[in-house]
Design a protein around this motif. Structure first.
Motif, PDB file in Angstrom:
ATOM      1  N   ILE A 126       0.840  -1.208   0.000  1.00  0.00           N
ATOM      2  CA  ILE A 126       0.000   0.000   0.000  1.00  0.00           C
ATOM      3  C   ILE A 126       0.870   1.251   0.000  1.00  0.00           C
ATOM      4  CG2 ILE A 126      -1.738   1.318   1.278  1.00  0.00           C
ATOM      5  CD1 ILE A 126      -2.812  -1.278   0.007  1.00  0.00           C
ATOM      6  N   GLU A 127       1.865   1.273   0.863  1.00  0.00           N
ATOM      7  CA  GLU A 127       2.721   2.457   0.983  1.00  0.00           C
ATOM      8  C   GLU A 127       4.063   2.037   1.582  1.00  0.00           C
ATOM      9  OE1 GLU A 127       1.636   6.993   2.102  1.00  0.00           O
ATOM     10  OE2 GLU A 127       1.105   5.517   3.626  1.00  0.00           O
ATOM     11  N   MET A 128       5.130   2.332   0.856  1.00  0.00           N
ATOM     12  CA  MET A 128       6.469   1.927   1.275  1.00  0.00           C
ATOM     13  C   MET A 128       7.287   3.157   1.652  1.00  0.00           C
ATOM     14  SD  MET A 128       8.899  -0.586   1.366  1.00  0.00           S
ATOM     15  CE  MET A 128       8.586  -1.858   0.168  1.00  0.00           C
ATOM     16  N   PRO A 129       7.863   3.159   2.843  1.00  0.00           N
ATOM     17  CA  PRO A 129       8.714   4.301   3.213  1.00  0.00           C
ATOM     18  C   PRO A 129      10.070   4.224   2.513  1.00  0.00           C
ATOM     19  CG  PRO A 129       8.742   2.669   4.954  1.00  0.00           C
ATOM     20  CD  PRO A 129       7.769   2.174   3.918  1.00  0.00           C
ATOM     21  N   ASN A 130      10.675   5.370   2.333  1.00  0.00           N
ATOM     22  CA  ASN A 130      12.037   5.447   1.790  1.00  0.00           C
ATOM     23  C   ASN A 130      12.981   5.873   2.895  1.00  0.00           C
ATOM     24  OD1 ASN A 130      11.557   4.812  -0.979  1.00  0.00           O
ATOM     25  ND2 ASN A 130      10.668   6.839  -1.234  1.00  0.00           N
ATOM     26  N   ARG A 131      14.185   5.383   2.835  1.00  0.00           N
ATOM     27  CA  ARG A 131      15.228   5.782   3.775  1.00  0.00           C
ATOM     28  C   ARG A 131      16.488   6.103   3.004  1.00  0.00           C
ATOM     29  NH1 ARG A 131      15.126   2.382   9.200  1.00  0.00           N
ATOM     30  NH2 ARG A 131      13.452   3.526  10.193  1.00  0.00           N
ATOM     31  N   GLU A 132      17.222   7.076   3.492  1.00  0.00           N
ATOM     32  CA  GLU A 132      18.500   7.399   2.879  1.00  0.00           C
ATOM     33  C   GLU A 132      19.525   6.358   3.304  1.00  0.00           C
ATOM     34  OE1 GLU A 132      21.797  10.818   3.353  1.00  0.00           O
ATOM     35  OE2 GLU A 132      19.778  11.535   2.868  1.00  0.00           O
ATOM     36  N   VAL A 133      20.260   5.847   2.324  1.00  0.00           N
ATOM     37  CA  VAL A 133      21.291   4.851   2.582  1.00  0.00           C
ATOM     38  C   VAL A 133      22.590   5.381   1.992  1.00  0.00           C
ATOM     39  CG1 VAL A 133      22.041   2.490   2.104  1.00  0.00           C
ATOM     40  CG2 VAL A 133      19.616   2.971   2.466  1.00  0.00           C
ATOM     41  N   GLN A 134      23.645   5.278   2.768  1.00  0.00           N
ATOM     42  CA  GLN A 134      24.958   5.679   2.274  1.00  0.00           C
ATOM     43  C   GLN A 134      25.876   4.466   2.329  1.00  0.00           C
ATOM     44  OE1 GLN A 134      26.330   9.038   4.515  1.00  0.00           O
ATOM     45  NE2 GLN A 134      24.669  10.349   3.822  1.00  0.00           N
TER      46      GLN A 134
END
Length: 170
Positions: A126-134
């Motif tokens: 339904i809804e996927m969060p995004n995260r910053e990855v380094q």
């Protein structure tokens, strides 16, 4: 018992997968309306413990009730747990909530559990969060140059490539 048709928190309509409502009567006689919701991870990261929120409940019969509630619990995002938002508000007149079960301080809360049949994968569809990855990588010089020249769209490229790779491996 009236079923909830939809929920708004701070005027934002949210997707609710499951919910449980009850009145909690503590050992000193104070009563609280509790509302526990299974929501998406994108929704849950907006709230913190002890935050005051405006919650509007619209029922299937058209009735609407609005409460200023406190966030009592927030599932941590990123550990593949079902995201549960726990809200409560002190009430003066439990009779207004007579259709709900009244839970005493010594009542086992297992019967008020949520989402035994909902998976994190269903929620993320339904809804996927995004995260910053380094991360750092050692690449041949031609790939490093290509990455640098495409840096403005590298997130999209990596998301697509990693998703393809993950789906191929499963």
């Amino acid at each position: 018992m009236k079923d909830i048709k939809y929920v708004r928190i701070n005027e934002e309509l949210i997707h609710v997968f499951d919910y449980v409502r009850y009145v909690y009567d503590n050992e000193i006689g104070d009563c609280f309306f509790h509302l526990d919701l299974i929501v998406t991870e994108v929704v849950i990261i907006k709230y913190v413990f002890d935050q005051e929120v405006k919650v509007s409940l619209v029922y299937n019969n058209g009735e609407e009730h609005t409460f200023t509630m406190l966030v009592q619990g927030v599932t941590e995002v990123g550990n593949a747990e079902i995201p549960i938002l726990e809200l409560c508000v002190k009430i003066d007149d439990p009779e207004k909530f007579q259709e709900l079960k009244i839970v005493k301080w010594d009542t086992p809360l297992e019967e008020y559990s949520l989402g035994n049949n909902i998976t994190i994968e269903e929620i993320r569809r339904i809804e996927m969060p995004n995260r910053e990855v380094q991360f750092e990588a050692t690449l041949p010089i031609d790939l490093e140059e290509w990455v640098y020249s495409n840096r403005h769209k590298i997130s999209t490229i990596l998301t697509e490539a990693l998703t393809d790779y993950k789906n191929k491996k499963i």
